[in-house]
Design an enzyme around this catalytic site. Sequence first.
Site, PDB file in Angstrom:
ATOM      1  N   ASP A   7       0.852  -1.202   0.000  1.00  0.00           N
ATOM      2  CA  ASP A   7       0.000   0.000   0.000  1.00  0.00           C
ATOM      3  C   ASP A   7       0.885   1.248   0.000  1.00  0.00           C
ATOM      4  O   ASP A   7       1.901   1.291   0.690  1.00  0.00           O
ATOM      5  CB  ASP A   7      -0.881  -0.023   1.262  1.00  0.00           C
ATOM      6  CG  ASP A   7      -2.043   0.946   1.207  1.00  0.00           C
ATOM      7  OD1 ASP A   7      -3.192   0.485   1.306  1.00  0.00           O
ATOM      8  OD2 ASP A   7      -1.813   2.174   1.077  1.00  0.00           O
ATOM      9  N   ASP A  53       4.681   1.966  -3.992  1.00  0.00           N
ATOM     10  CA  ASP A  53       3.826   2.482  -5.060  1.00  0.00           C
ATOM     11  C   ASP A  53       3.506   1.344  -6.032  1.00  0.00           C
ATOM     12  O   ASP A  53       4.400   0.594  -6.428  1.00  0.00           O
ATOM     13  CB  ASP A  53       4.592   3.601  -5.776  1.00  0.00           C
ATOM     14  CG  ASP A  53       3.701   4.399  -6.696  1.00  0.00           C
ATOM     15  OD1 ASP A  53       2.749   3.833  -7.260  1.00  0.00           O
ATOM     16  OD2 ASP A  53       3.963   5.609  -6.850  1.00  0.00           O
ATOM     17  N   PHE A  58      -6.799  -3.904  -5.011  1.00  0.00           N
ATOM     18  CA  PHE A  58      -7.645  -2.784  -4.581  1.00  0.00           C
ATOM     19  C   PHE A  58      -7.015  -1.426  -4.909  1.00  0.00           C
ATOM     20  O   PHE A  58      -7.722  -0.440  -4.990  1.00  0.00           O
ATOM     21  CB  PHE A  58      -7.843  -2.807  -3.056  1.00  0.00           C
ATOM     22  CG  PHE A  58      -8.554  -4.016  -2.521  1.00  0.00           C
ATOM     23  CD1 PHE A  58      -9.939  -4.087  -2.567  1.00  0.00           C
ATOM     24  CD2 PHE A  58      -7.853  -5.070  -1.961  1.00  0.00           C
ATOM     25  CE1 PHE A  58     -10.598  -5.200  -2.058  1.00  0.00           C
ATOM     26  CE2 PHE A  58      -8.507  -6.179  -1.448  1.00  0.00           C
ATOM     27  CZ  PHE A  58      -9.889  -6.244  -1.497  1.00  0.00           C
ATOM     28  N   LYS A  97      -9.971   6.801  -6.060  1.00  0.00           N
ATOM     29  CA  LYS A  97     -11.388   6.395  -6.084  1.00  0.00           C
ATOM     30  C   LYS A  97     -12.430   7.504  -6.064  1.00  0.00           C
ATOM     31  O   LYS A  97     -13.600   7.220  -5.823  1.00  0.00           O
ATOM     32  CB  LYS A  97     -11.631   5.439  -4.923  1.00  0.00           C
ATOM     33  CG  LYS A  97     -11.378   6.056  -3.557  1.00  0.00           C
ATOM     34  CD  LYS A  97     -11.902   5.179  -2.449  1.00  0.00           C
ATOM     35  CE  LYS A  97     -11.835   5.878  -1.117  1.00  0.00           C
ATOM     36  NZ  LYS A  97     -12.340   5.138  -0.015  1.00  0.00           N
ATOM     37  N   SER A 146     -16.209  -1.261  -9.908  1.00  0.00           N
ATOM     38  CA  SER A 146     -17.242  -0.381  -9.346  1.00  0.00           C
ATOM     39  C   SER A 146     -18.461  -0.323 -10.257  1.00  0.00           C
ATOM     40  O   SER A 146     -18.343  -0.471 -11.482  1.00  0.00           O
ATOM     41  CB  SER A 146     -16.632   1.017  -9.230  1.00  0.00           C
ATOM     42  OG  SER A 146     -17.619   1.994  -9.179  1.00  0.00           O
ATOM     43  N   TYR A 151     -12.672   8.168 -13.615  1.00  0.00           N
ATOM     44  CA  TYR A 151     -12.561   7.098 -12.619  1.00  0.00           C
ATOM     45  C   TYR A 151     -13.237   5.823 -13.150  1.00  0.00           C
ATOM     46  O   TYR A 151     -12.639   4.745 -13.193  1.00  0.00           O
ATOM     47  CB  TYR A 151     -13.196   7.541 -11.290  1.00  0.00           C
ATOM     48  CG  TYR A 151     -13.476   6.397 -10.359  1.00  0.00           C
ATOM     49  CD1 TYR A 151     -12.440   5.735  -9.714  1.00  0.00           C
ATOM     50  CD2 TYR A 151     -14.784   5.941 -10.142  1.00  0.00           C
ATOM     51  CE1 TYR A 151     -12.700   4.653  -8.873  1.00  0.00           C
ATOM     52  CE2 TYR A 151     -15.052   4.876  -9.305  1.00  0.00           C
ATOM     53  CZ  TYR A 151     -14.004   4.230  -8.674  1.00  0.00           C
ATOM     54  OH  TYR A 151     -14.264   3.159  -7.854  1.00  0.00           O
ATOM     55  N   LYS A 193     -11.595   2.116 -14.418  1.00  0.00           N
ATOM     56  CA  LYS A 193     -11.990   0.792 -13.916  1.00  0.00           C
ATOM     57  C   LYS A 193     -12.383  -0.111 -15.089  1.00  0.00           C
ATOM     58  O   LYS A 193     -12.016  -1.284 -15.145  1.00  0.00           O
ATOM     59  CB  LYS A 193     -13.166   0.923 -12.930  1.00  0.00           C
ATOM     60  CG  LYS A 193     -12.763   1.500 -11.583  1.00  0.00           C
ATOM     61  CD  LYS A 193     -11.953   0.484 -10.786  1.00  0.00           C
ATOM     62  CE  LYS A 193     -11.394   1.023  -9.511  1.00  0.00           C
ATOM     63  NZ  LYS A 193     -10.478   0.137  -8.801  1.00  0.00           N
ATOM     64  N   ASN A 229     -16.452  12.554  -0.529  1.00  0.00           N
ATOM     65  CA  ASN A 229     -17.737  13.256  -0.659  1.00  0.00           C
ATOM     66  C   ASN A 229     -18.907  12.281  -0.762  1.00  0.00           C
ATOM     67  O   ASN A 229     -19.958  12.605  -1.283  1.00  0.00           O
ATOM     68  CB  ASN A 229     -17.712  14.229  -1.854  1.00  0.00           C
ATOM     69  CG  ASN A 229     -17.143  13.564  -3.090  1.00  0.00           C
ATOM     70  OD1 ASN A 229     -17.126  12.333  -3.176  1.00  0.00           O
ATOM     71  ND2 ASN A 229     -16.673  14.345  -4.039  1.00  0.00           N
ATOM     72  N   LEU A 286     -22.010   9.936   0.766  1.00  0.00           N
ATOM     73  CA  LEU A 286     -23.084  10.332   1.687  1.00  0.00           C
ATOM     74  C   LEU A 286     -22.805  10.008   3.159  1.00  0.00           C
ATOM     75  O   LEU A 286     -22.944  10.865   4.025  1.00  0.00           O
ATOM     76  CB  LEU A 286     -24.399   9.669   1.244  1.00  0.00           C
ATOM     77  CG  LEU A 286     -25.612   9.971   2.138  1.00  0.00           C
ATOM     78  CD1 LEU A 286     -25.920  11.466   2.153  1.00  0.00           C
ATOM     79  CD2 LEU A 286     -26.838   9.190   1.666  1.00  0.00           C
ATOM     80  N   GLY A 309     -23.398  14.689 -12.989  1.00  0.00           N
ATOM     81  CA  GLY A 309     -23.274  13.245 -13.230  1.00  0.00           C
ATOM     82  C   GLY A 309     -24.094  12.362 -12.297  1.00  0.00           C
ATOM     83  O   GLY A 309     -24.138  11.155 -12.484  1.00  0.00           O
TER      84      GLY A 309
HETATM   85  C1  UD1 Z   1     -20.223   7.528  -5.979  1.00  0.00           C
HETATM   86  C2  UD1 Z   1     -19.581   7.322  -7.313  1.00  0.00           C
HETATM   87  C3  UD1 Z   1     -19.328   5.849  -7.544  1.00  0.00           C
HETATM   88  C4  UD1 Z   1     -18.597   5.227  -6.390  1.00  0.00           C
HETATM   89  C5  UD1 Z   1     -19.429   5.445  -5.133  1.00  0.00           C
HETATM   90  C6  UD1 Z   1     -18.850   4.804  -3.889  1.00  0.00           C
HETATM   91  C7  UD1 Z   1     -20.364   9.106  -8.806  1.00  0.00           C
HETATM   92  C8  UD1 Z   1     -21.177   9.477  -9.977  1.00  0.00           C
HETATM   93  N1  UD1 Z   1     -20.410   7.846  -8.390  1.00  0.00           N
HETATM   94  O1  UD1 Z   1     -21.487   7.012  -6.034  1.00  0.00           O
HETATM   95  O2  UD1 Z   1     -18.572   5.700  -8.703  1.00  0.00           O
HETATM   96  O3  UD1 Z   1     -18.426   3.840  -6.614  1.00  0.00           O
HETATM   97  O4  UD1 Z   1     -19.527   6.842  -4.944  1.00  0.00           O
HETATM   98  O5  UD1 Z   1     -17.657   5.417  -3.534  1.00  0.00           O
HETATM   99  O6  UD1 Z   1     -19.681   9.910  -8.270  1.00  0.00           O
HETATM  100  N2  UD1 Z   1     -25.488  12.794  -1.474  1.00  0.00           N
HETATM  101  C9  UD1 Z   1     -26.043  13.903  -0.863  1.00  0.00           C
HETATM  102  N3  UD1 Z   1     -25.238  14.654  -0.066  1.00  0.00           N
HETATM  103  C10 UD1 Z   1     -23.916  14.375   0.135  1.00  0.00           C
HETATM  104  C11 UD1 Z   1     -23.357  13.249  -0.497  1.00  0.00           C
HETATM  105  C12 UD1 Z   1     -24.182  12.476  -1.302  1.00  0.00           C
HETATM  106  O7  UD1 Z   1     -27.217  14.201  -1.021  1.00  0.00           O
HETATM  107  O8  UD1 Z   1     -23.248  15.120   0.867  1.00  0.00           O
HETATM  108  C13 UD1 Z   1     -26.362  11.934  -2.293  1.00  0.00           C
HETATM  109  C14 UD1 Z   1     -25.939  11.769  -3.750  1.00  0.00           C
HETATM  110  O9  UD1 Z   1     -26.503  12.789  -4.537  1.00  0.00           O
HETATM  111  C15 UD1 Z   1     -26.492  10.367  -4.061  1.00  0.00           C
HETATM  112  C16 UD1 Z   1     -26.344   9.619  -2.733  1.00  0.00           C
HETATM  113  O10 UD1 Z   1     -26.277  10.633  -1.737  1.00  0.00           O
HETATM  114  O11 UD1 Z   1     -27.859  10.450  -4.363  1.00  0.00           O
HETATM  115  C17 UD1 Z   1     -25.095   8.764  -2.667  1.00  0.00           C
HETATM  116  O12 UD1 Z   1     -23.969   9.539  -3.020  1.00  0.00           O
HETATM  117  P1  UD1 Z   1     -22.478   9.026  -2.838  1.00  0.00           P
HETATM  118  O13 UD1 Z   1     -22.304   8.437  -1.497  1.00  0.00           O
HETATM  119  O14 UD1 Z   1     -21.561  10.146  -3.224  1.00  0.00           O
HETATM  120  O15 UD1 Z   1     -22.332   7.820  -3.843  1.00  0.00           O
HETATM  121  P2  UD1 Z   1     -22.712   7.741  -5.426  1.00  0.00           P
HETATM  122  O16 UD1 Z   1     -22.881   9.063  -6.015  1.00  0.00           O
HETATM  123  O17 UD1 Z   1     -23.806   6.757  -5.588  1.00  0.00           O
END
Ligand code: UD1
Length: 336
Positions: free
Chosen positions: A31, A58, A80, A84, A124, A148, A152, A196, A198, A297
């Site tokens: 790693d 690396d 892995f 990401k 992914s 990204y 993949k 970033n 959720l 996106g």
């Molecule tokens: C993202 C990536 C995906 C990756 C996955 C897991 C994109 C388009 N897709 O997925 O490739 O495999 O993460 O790492 O970027 N949301 C909010 N507020 C926040 C953060 C997220 O409302 O602060 C919402 C988003 O709009 C979405 C959901 O929560 O509807 C999930 O978001 P997120 O956790 O970022 O994952 P994905 O976008 O599904």
Amino acid sequence: MNVLLTGGLGFIGGHTAISLSRIGHSVYIYDSLINSDKTSIEILNQICDNEIFCQIGDILDTKSLTRFIESNKIDTVIHFAALKSPFESISNPSIYFNNNISGTISLIRAMENNKINSLIFSSSASVYGPPEYNPMDEKHPENPINPYGKSKLLSEKILKDLAKFQDWKIIILRYFNPIGAHKSRIFGEFANEKSNNLLPYLYRVAKGDFEFLSIYGNNFDTGDGTGIRDYIDVMDVADGHIKSLEYMFNNDNYKKDNASIFNLGTGTGVSVLEMIELFEQVTGIEIKYKFEDRRQGDVGICIADPSKAMEYLNWKSKITTEESINNGWNFFKNNC
Ligand code: UD1
């Protein structure tokens, strides 16, 4: 077996290390620490009975990888190590292509130098791009919309050619949205400001780092207007790798070319508002939120059809979203 985990100190790699070690495999991690921390080695060794070995290096350093594989008599590899963040990849495509695609090629060459040829690849759901239907099976068209996802998909194609034209054993696992933490709650996702997704964001709001959660979009074509995703516990994802190893080495039905790609998801969707409600129920902490514009996106719904993994690998998710939230939050609260 002696199993090499590139990127094994990361969120999914680390949990897979725990599961592999538990069933008696010897785990060797390579790693770069780009998205992980050295302290993770000690934490993993606290959780695991058998020692986990780790070298910092690396993935692009083929010579160092070759030596690591040789000196530890590695039998097989789970790959892995990769950058990401889809959003970061849009501003830095060449860095993503270099790390993720050239990194995969560097690993392949190091494996060829040691005459080993079996690999499980960490892919992914982002390889599918905008869903044409839900739930998505592995036959869904592949149309990634960011570097990204493309990195993949291209790595997948390179690996599939090794299976097709050389005698490689390849399994590709496409993760949906991994969440949660190991039940010890001392290892989990060390989320930083680049993260970033959720759940890490929600945890930071719950901890008081931010006043409210930004919900990106409330006018998707979903029941409550917020995005729906397939959140899968990271220990279930780890188990997907264990089942893949068993399938690859112990199952006569393993056919390297036609049964090598599997979705890892639960098959059910949870909206952002539903996730907030579940979090509040599990933790008793109220989450303030604000609706904002959609992110570039983002799609409305993204749900896995995991039935192929059930049929071939005898794998399905077992851990409830409530339990995932509970473990993830308790890890985050105490460690981040
Ligand atoms: C993202 C990536 C995906 C990756 C996955 C897991 C994109 C388009 N897709 O997925 O490739 O495999 O993460 O790492 O970027 N949301 C909010 N507020 C926040 C953060 C997220 O409302 O602060 C919402 C988003 O709009 C979405 C959901 O929560 O509807 C999930 O978001 P997120 O956790 O970022 O994952 P994905 O976008 O599904």
